[in-house]
Design an enzyme around this catalytic site. Structure first.
Site, PDB file in Angstrom:
ATOM      1  CE  LYS A  98     -43.229 -92.558 -99.185  1.00 15.84           C
ATOM      2  NZ  LYS A  98     -44.067 -93.661 -98.771  1.00 15.84           N
ATOM      3  N   GLY A 198     -61.689 -96.570-103.906  1.00 19.08           N
ATOM      4  CA  GLY A 198     -60.477 -96.863-104.674  1.00 19.08           C
ATOM      5  C   GLY A 198     -60.269 -98.350-104.846  1.00 19.08           C
ATOM      6  N   GLY A 200     -57.657 -99.707-106.705  1.00 16.76           N
ATOM      7  CA  GLY A 200     -56.349 -99.808-107.356  1.00 16.76           C
ATOM      8  C   GLY A 200     -55.608-101.035-106.868  1.00 16.76           C
ATOM      9  CB  VAL A 202     -53.962-101.343-101.667  1.00 18.68           C
ATOM     10  CG1 VAL A 202     -54.350-101.883-100.299  1.00 18.68           C
ATOM     11  CG2 VAL A 202     -52.469-101.052-101.705  1.00 18.68           C
TER      12      VAL A 202
HETATM   13  P1  NAI Z   1     -53.322 -97.064-106.929  1.00 19.91           P
HETATM   14  O1  NAI Z   1     -52.905 -95.831-107.621  1.00 19.91           O
HETATM   15  O2  NAI Z   1     -53.016 -98.402-107.538  1.00 19.91           O
HETATM   16  O3  NAI Z   1     -54.900 -97.032-106.635  1.00 19.91           O
HETATM   17  C1  NAI Z   1     -55.603 -95.885-106.302  1.00 19.91           C
HETATM   18  C2  NAI Z   1     -57.000 -96.062-106.865  1.00 19.91           C
HETATM   19  O4  NAI Z   1     -57.817 -95.000-106.396  1.00 19.91           O
HETATM   20  C3  NAI Z   1     -57.042 -96.002-108.399  1.00 19.91           C
HETATM   21  O5  NAI Z   1     -57.804 -97.073-108.899  1.00 19.91           O
HETATM   22  C4  NAI Z   1     -57.703 -94.650-108.682  1.00 19.91           C
HETATM   23  O6  NAI Z   1     -58.442 -94.662-109.893  1.00 19.91           O
HETATM   24  C5  NAI Z   1     -58.615 -94.534-107.476  1.00 19.91           C
HETATM   25  N1  NAI Z   1     -59.074 -93.189-107.146  1.00 19.91           N
HETATM   26  C6  NAI Z   1     -58.442 -91.995-107.288  1.00 19.91           C
HETATM   27  N2  NAI Z   1     -59.215 -91.004-106.845  1.00 19.91           N
HETATM   28  C7  NAI Z   1     -60.360 -91.556-106.383  1.00 19.91           C
HETATM   29  C8  NAI Z   1     -61.543 -91.058-105.780  1.00 19.91           C
HETATM   30  N3  NAI Z   1     -61.726 -89.757-105.534  1.00 19.91           N
HETATM   31  N4  NAI Z   1     -62.514 -91.925-105.437  1.00 19.91           N
HETATM   32  C9  NAI Z   1     -62.376 -93.236-105.657  1.00 19.91           C
HETATM   33  N5  NAI Z   1     -61.278 -93.775-106.246  1.00 19.91           N
HETATM   34  C10 NAI Z   1     -60.281 -92.947-106.592  1.00 19.91           C
HETATM   35  O7  NAI Z   1     -52.681 -96.958-105.451  1.00 19.91           O
HETATM   36  P2  NAI Z   1     -52.451 -98.125-104.387  1.00 19.91           P
HETATM   37  O8  NAI Z   1     -51.056 -98.645-104.506  1.00 19.91           O
HETATM   38  O9  NAI Z   1     -53.597 -99.058-104.419  1.00 19.91           O
HETATM   39  O10 NAI Z   1     -52.474 -97.295-103.033  1.00 19.91           O
HETATM   40  C11 NAI Z   1     -53.700 -96.815-102.494  1.00 19.91           C
HETATM   41  C12 NAI Z   1     -53.398 -95.979-101.267  1.00 19.91           C
HETATM   42  O11 NAI Z   1     -52.732 -96.774-100.290  1.00 19.91           O
HETATM   43  C13 NAI Z   1     -52.461 -94.780-101.547  1.00 19.91           C
HETATM   44  O12 NAI Z   1     -52.863 -93.729-100.725  1.00 19.91           O
HETATM   45  C14 NAI Z   1     -51.096 -95.287-101.100  1.00 19.91           C
HETATM   46  O13 NAI Z   1     -50.252 -94.239-100.668  1.00 19.91           O
HETATM   47  C15 NAI Z   1     -51.472 -96.186 -99.937  1.00 19.91           C
HETATM   48  N6  NAI Z   1     -50.511 -97.245 -99.662  1.00 19.91           N
HETATM   49  C16 NAI Z   1     -50.197 -98.154-100.621  1.00 19.91           C
HETATM   50  C17 NAI Z   1     -49.302 -99.165-100.353  1.00 19.91           C
HETATM   51  C18 NAI Z   1     -49.004-100.228-101.363  1.00 19.91           C
HETATM   52  O14 NAI Z   1     -48.438-101.277-100.984  1.00 19.91           O
HETATM   53  N7  NAI Z   1     -49.347-100.034-102.633  1.00 19.91           N
HETATM   54  C19 NAI Z   1     -48.629 -99.266 -99.045  1.00 19.91           C
HETATM   55  C20 NAI Z   1     -49.086 -98.294 -98.068  1.00 19.91           C
HETATM   56  C21 NAI Z   1     -49.973 -97.301 -98.396  1.00 19.91           C
END
Ligand code: NAI
Length: 366
Positions: A98, A198, A200, A202
């Protein structure tokens, strides 16, 4: 509170200062760690190669503001070890690595910064392959391609590739299906209630898959626009970010931050199963024990969120073809079933069983 401050808190929680660089608690030693800097662009990056036992170390690049450089180092070391376990559990011919780039106070030229990072990746001659993570985009990967061959997650016209999040969501979805079948004896998700923390990249795709399968959704996000969209599009019930973990549901899917399962939140949980995308959901290993004692089945993040790395790994190997990727990601469900069988047989917690299983696979595949 906004999304960035909240995420910053979680990352800070994940980033306590390491007590020893060569033997962090619960960590096998890293093979090598590169500190890369470039004065002209302000680049300060750490590339952690945890293990190449299964093949080149593969894992994303995080672009984040850290309290200090040791916190960034700790993040890189912890995340790279996590990638060794994730890639091994997913049976990928890759080791774990990483990178983190410490976000400068002022970014003069983002393209130049990532070009310098790309050159640092190239200098490792293939020992480490990079892709997207928190704070980096498909555009960053595209720009880096001019400076290193060892980058994936790049959108290509007419073939699959690029943003790994839909594949991550698919892996979590099939894992929820497998967990619900094993724990609740249900053949499908129709009427099963899932709380999504969340919405976002995913979380949103996961909400789409769950809604299509007939699940009832309870959602929370610090971004109220996303919550409104989920209410309109999926008939989701909205709750506050402070209530989502304790929602009265069958399944809790943390898809926002790390360390959401901790000594404060676990006693309040009502779900029977926890299965979500967020990396490092357990604040400590003993939080996995507490969940187990409470009879809550935790499906470890390293196992269920591998869809994204499976996607970028296939893309990197030129083994494109959407359907083949989806089939490979779908096999995560079989591993969830096998994990739960092993848990039943051993009486150990899912987190500890998954960890031991992954460590047994940290050898070059035949
Ligand atoms: P993202 O940044 O697109 O989405 C995160 C979402 O969580 C955002 O909509 C944000 O507003 C929301 N959020 C933040 N704090 C919050 C809270 N306290 N309560 C509720 N919602 C909250 O990130 P993404 O790409 O969707 O990733 C989500 C998680 O999955 C992260 O932890 C990431 O490390 C993990 N992950 C993502 C992968 C991917 O393919 N994108 C692969 C493996 C793991």
């Amino acid at each position: 509170m906004n999304a960035m401050t909240d995420l910053a808190r979680a990352l800070t929680h994940e980033s306590s200062i390491p007590s020893s660089l060569f033997g962090l608690p619960d960590q096998a030693p890293h093979e090598r760690v590169l500190l890369a800097s470039d004065e002209a662009t302000g680049l300060k990056a750490i590339i952690a190669v945890h293990s190449t036992a299964r093949g080149p170390a593969f894992g994303g690049c995080r672009f984040w503001s850290y309290d200090n450089e040791l916190a960034a180092m700790n993040d890189a070391l912890r995340l790279s070890q996590g990638m060794s376990l994730k890639n091994a559990l997913a049976d990928l011919p890759f080791g774990g690595g990483k990178a983190v780039i410490i976000k400068p106070a002022e970014i003069k030229d983002r393209g130049a910064l990532f070009a310098a990072f790309g050159r640092a990746v190239q200098s490792l001659d293939g020992a480490y392959i990079t892709a997207e993570d928190v704070g980096t985009t498909t555009a960053d990967m595209l720009g880096m391609q001019k400076h290193t061959r060892y980058v994936s997650g790049i959108p290509r016209e007419g073939s699959f590739g690029g943003d790994p999040s839909p594949k991550t969501a698919w892996g979590v979805f099939v894992s929820i299906e497998a967990g619900v079948k094993a724990v609740m004896g249900r053949a499908d998700l129709n009427g099963v209630c899932v709380a999504l923390q969340g919405l976002g990249a995913v979380g949103w795709h996961l909400a789409e898959f769950l809604h299509k399968a007939g699940a009832k959704l309870v959602v929370a996000d610090v971004d109220s626009a996303k919550v409104e969209r989920a209410r309109a599009q999926f008939g989701a019930t909205a709750v506050s970010v402070n209530e989502i973990l304790a929602a009265d549901v069958d399944v809790l899917a943390p898809c926002a931050l790390g360390a959401s399962l901790n000594e404060r939140s676990i006693p309040t949980l009502q779900a029977r199963i926890v299965c979500g995308a967020a990396n490092n959901q357990l604040a400590t290993t003993s939080d996995g024990d507490t969940l187990h004692e409470r009879g809550i089945v935790y499906l470890p993040d390293h196992l269920v969120n591998a869809g994204g790395i499976i996607s970028v790994a296939r893309e990197f190997r030129g083994e494109g073809e959407e359907q083949a990727v989806i089939s490979e990601v779908s096999r995560i469900a079989d591993r969830v079933t096998e994990l739960l069988d092993r848990v039943k047989a051993s009486g150990e917690t899912p987190a500890r069983v998954a960890d031991a299983w992954a460590r047994s696979k940290l050898v070059r595949p035949a």
